[in-house]
Design a protein around this motif. Structure first.
Motif, mmCIF file in Angstrom:
data_model
loop_
_atom_site.group_PDB
_atom_site.id
_atom_site.type_symbol
_atom_site.label_atom_id
_atom_site.label_comp_id
_atom_site.label_asym_id
_atom_site.label_seq_id
_atom_site.Cartn_x
_atom_site.Cartn_y
_atom_site.Cartn_z
ATOM 1 N N SER A 1 0.829 -1.210 0.000
ATOM 2 C CA SER A 1 0.000 0.000 0.000
ATOM 3 C C SER A 1 0.861 1.256 0.000
ATOM 4 O O SER A 1 1.936 1.303 0.619
ATOM 5 N N ALA A 2 0.367 2.267 -0.684
ATOM 6 C CA ALA A 2 1.063 3.563 -0.691
ATOM 7 C C ALA A 2 0.768 4.361 0.573
ATOM 8 O O ALA A 2 1.449 5.347 0.863
ATOM 9 N N THR A 3 -0.242 3.938 1.331
ATOM 10 C CA THR A 3 -0.628 4.657 2.542
ATOM 11 C C THR A 3 0.128 4.099 3.738
ATOM 12 O O THR A 3 -0.021 2.923 4.083
ATOM 13 N N PRO A 4 0.951 4.906 4.399
ATOM 14 C CA PRO A 4 1.723 4.387 5.530
ATOM 15 C C PRO A 4 0.870 4.226 6.786
ATOM 16 O O PRO A 4 -0.153 4.879 6.964
ATOM 17 N N ILE A 5 1.318 3.333 7.652
ATOM 18 C CA ILE A 5 0.717 3.124 8.970
ATOM 19 C C ILE A 5 1.726 3.624 9.998
ATOM 20 O O ILE A 5 2.866 3.148 10.034
ATOM 21 N N SER A 6 1.344 4.587 10.798
ATOM 22 C CA SER A 6 2.277 5.092 11.808
ATOM 23 C C SER A 6 2.377 4.070 12.943
ATOM 24 O O SER A 6 1.378 3.545 13.421
ATOM 25 N N VAL A 7 3.616 3.798 13.356
ATOM 26 C CA VAL A 7 3.889 2.728 14.314
ATOM 27 C C VAL A 7 4.750 3.255 15.452
ATOM 28 O O VAL A 7 5.681 4.045 15.236
ATOM 29 N N ALA A 8 4.441 2.832 16.665
ATOM 30 C CA ALA A 8 5.308 3.075 17.822
ATOM 31 C C ALA A 8 5.427 1.759 18.588
ATOM 32 O O ALA A 8 4.410 1.135 18.911
ATOM 33 N N THR A 9 6.650 1.328 18.829
ATOM 34 C CA THR A 9 6.901 0.064 19.523
ATOM 35 C C THR A 9 7.731 0.344 20.762
ATOM 36 O O THR A 9 8.800 0.955 20.677
ATOM 37 N N ARG B 1 5.791 -9.155 3.103
ATOM 38 C CA ARG B 1 5.024 -8.305 4.009
ATOM 39 C C ARG B 1 5.922 -7.624 5.024
ATOM 40 O O ARG B 1 6.930 -8.187 5.444
ATOM 41 N N TYR B 2 5.517 -6.429 5.402
ATOM 42 C CA TYR B 2 6.181 -5.761 6.516
ATOM 43 C C TYR B 2 5.997 -6.594 7.776
ATOM 44 O O TYR B 2 4.940 -7.202 7.983
ATOM 45 N N MET B 3 7.024 -6.598 8.605
ATOM 46 C CA MET B 3 6.935 -7.243 9.907
ATOM 47 C C MET B 3 7.429 -6.268 10.964
ATOM 48 O O MET B 3 8.528 -5.722 10.850
ATOM 49 N N ILE B 4 6.601 -6.061 11.981
ATOM 50 C CA ILE B 4 6.986 -5.206 13.105
ATOM 51 C C ILE B 4 7.419 -6.121 14.239
ATOM 52 O O ILE B 4 6.670 -7.020 14.632
ATOM 53 N N ARG B 5 8.613 -5.895 14.751
ATOM 54 C CA ARG B 5 9.157 -6.763 15.799
ATOM 55 C C ARG B 5 9.297 -5.964 17.088
ATOM 56 O O ARG B 5 10.071 -5.002 17.160
ATOM 57 N N GLY B 6 8.523 -6.360 18.098
ATOM 58 C CA GLY B 6 8.569 -5.698 19.395
ATOM 59 C C GLY B 6 9.178 -6.617 20.433
ATOM 60 O O GLY B 6 8.717 -7.742 20.615
ATOM 61 N N THR B 7 10.208 -6.148 21.128
ATOM 62 C CA THR B 7 10.907 -6.981 22.110
ATOM 63 C C THR B 7 11.082 -6.233 23.424
ATOM 64 O O THR B 7 11.001 -5.007 23.473
ATOM 65 N N ILE C 1 6.320 -10.542 18.550
ATOM 66 C CA ILE C 1 6.747 -10.004 19.837
ATOM 67 C C ILE C 1 7.603 -11.049 20.540
ATOM 68 O O ILE C 1 7.430 -12.256 20.344
ATOM 69 N N SER C 2 8.538 -10.579 21.332
ATOM 70 C CA SER C 2 9.461 -11.513 21.958
ATOM 71 C C SER C 2 10.024 -10.916 23.238
ATOM 72 O O SER C 2 9.975 -9.699 23.460
ATOM 73 N N ASN C 3 10.564 -11.795 24.067
ATOM 74 C CA ASN C 3 11.350 -11.377 25.226
ATOM 75 C C ASN C 3 12.668 -12.144 25.167
ATOM 76 O O ASN C 3 12.789 -13.246 25.694
#
Length: 508
Positions: A224-232, A435-441, A407-409
């Protein structure tokens, strides 16, 4: 084949070279990224094994595995010793058993190689890539599996990256092994004064590597050309206090504080078990989060779940992730870590040593075919910690999603190379699925990974901080998402049947 036909005749030298060949593969992965050593390692293995008697191949394969896992996976010692309340001698012994046990997969694969190929050197060369791939695949599922340190994973930064969306990590591994095989075979054929065949063999080995960059330029999915704002949020909560009741409030305050300036972001991500309470105890926390979130904002967090399971017909715990605000959904982890999240044979092992009584080590496996989470109009498929290491599992579930989250620890593994390898594995999954992948640790490495497996933005390890960036939804499927690893596995099986059932002309 007599002893004088072994290329490396000295047994002690052969042992050292096989251990070195296995350890060299660790250098192909993060944080070293020397992906070009993969074929070199394979060629070295063949130099030491291709003419060995079949009865000695098990030991040879086991030595290769010992070198690989002893150098590339011994970081489990940190979780056993530092966080498992286990003495140093016992921790060393358990780590040694872990490494030696994993090395058995290589030993058995090499033994099968010898049994199938018998004494024909030509047959052995032709069968080697197929045996390697099938050995990797078995290691990835047997006894819950250990799908770690596949040679193809390192190619997320190499010329074979373009093959990942087509054939997956096993396909990339196949081409790494094939090039190593062609290096050995070309050198041997040259020694036999067959330069034209040698050159043709070498060219065939390099063909997939030359095609890789062109494939990598192909866009298999529509981003998509439309971005998704992300905060992790990366809380950097010390592992030793993670489940201490006296520090539960402090952890929640930490994550709320890190989110203070980001309640209006489209997607907010907290890591695995960021809320160290079960969902039935966290009502006031949910209410506070809901009151702060913007009308179009979704917060996704890791949280243990406790309740009655109709599937299990009992009350149980799950390691879970849920969406709040402008989103909905709950996902229960399916791929549990032995001893970390459940204890096999627990009726005998519980209480023997501290490692078998880790906090929250009594989770149940979540059901199959769970729906993705939803954030606004975006479908998000979550993976918790170890799950992202399973290539076919990730690809299958990604079909129903526009965006991936893991998500991970990784606090369990301190400042070892384990978390760095884990990030690299997540990058390969993003590349395979387009696909984009968001990784939160909890303590790193927190990152946003684009559809080509490249890190768009990240924050340093071992800091309490917030990552801010953009992700993009994607539609469509890569070829690998449609087929999984079956084309590569089928090719390996066909090769074994074909080579076994036909007379192969000798080249030695």
């Amino acid at each position: 084949m007599g002893r004088d036909s072994i290329p490396v005749a000295n047994r002690w030298l052969s042992t050292a070279l096989l251990l070195l060949a296995g350890a060299t593969q660790t250098l192909t992965f993060a944080p070293f990224h020397w992906w070009w050593l993969g074929p070199v390692s394979v060629a070295l293995i063949l130099l030491c094994t291709v003419t060995l008697p079949a009865e000695r191949l098990f030991r040879a394969g086991w030595l290769v595995g010992l070198g690989l896992f002893g150098s590339g996976a011994s970081w489990v010692y940190i979780s056993i010793s530092q966080f498992g309340n286990t003495s140093i001698p016992a921790s060393i012994l358990m780590t040694a058993f872990f490494v030696a046990g994993l090395a058995l997969f290589h030993g058995i694969a090499f033994w099968a190689w010898g049994k199938l190929a018998q004494v024909s050197k030509t047959r052995r060369l032709l069968l080697f890539p197929a045996i390697w791939i099938l050995g990797d695949w078995v290691r990835g599922w047997l006894l819950t599996g250990f799908p770690w340190l596949y040679l193809g994973t390192a190619q997320v930064d190499g010329p074979l990256a373009g093959w990942a969306p087509v054939l997956g990590v096993h396909g990339a591994t196949l081409w790494v092994v094939a090039l190593g095989l062609s290096l050995y075979a070309a050198a041997w054929l040259l020694q036999q004064k067959r330069p034209k065949v040698s050159l043709a063999t070498l060219a065939a080995g390099f063909l997939p590597w030359l095609a890789g960059p062109a494939l990598n330029a192909t866009s298999w999915t529509q981003v998509s050309a439309t971005p998704i704002s992300v905060a992790t949020m990366q809380g950097n909560v010390p592992q030793l206090i993670k489940w201490d009741p006296d520090h539960l409030k402090q952890q929640i305050v930490t994550y709320l504080g890190l989110t203070e300036d980001d309640w209006q972001q489209d997607l907010i991500l907290w890591p695995e078990t960021a809320i160290p309470l079960t969902q039935d105890q966290a009502g006031p926390i949910f209410d506070h989060i809901e009151s702060r979130l913007g009308p179009d904002s979704t917060l996704i967090t890791g949280i243990p779940w406790y309740g009655f399971s109709d599937r299990l017909e009992d009350f149980t715990f799950h390691n879970s992730i849920m969406a709040l605000g402008n989103g909905e959904g709950m996902y229960h982890k399916q791929k549990l870590v032995p001893f970390g999240e459940y204890v096999p044979l627990q009726q005998w092992l519980r209480g023997l040593i501290g490692f078998f009584d880790l906090p929250m080590s009594d989770f149940s496996r979540g059901p199959q075919h769970q729906s993705p989470l939803v954030a606004g109009a975006i479908r998000i498929m979550p993976y918790i910690c170890y799950e992202v290491a399973y290539p076919d599992f990730v690809a299958m579930n990604a079909r129903a999603a526009d965006l991936l989250v893991t998500i991970s620890n990784d606090g369990w593994f301190g400042d070892s190379i384990g978390p760095l390898q884990h990030l690299q594995i997540a990058r390969m999954r993003a590349l395979e699925t387009g696909r984009y992948m968001i990784r939160g640790t909890n303590n790193g490495l927190t990152a946003i990974i684009d559809e080509k497996g490249q890190i768009a933005t990240s924050v340093p390890q071992f800091t309490a901080t917030t990552l801010r960036g953009e992700a993009r939804a994607a539609t469509g499927s890569t070829p690998y998402m449609a087929t999984g690893s079956w084309p590569v596995l089928t090719l390996a099986a066909i090769l074994i049947v074909f080579v076994r059932e036909r007379e192969i002309p000798a080249i030695s």
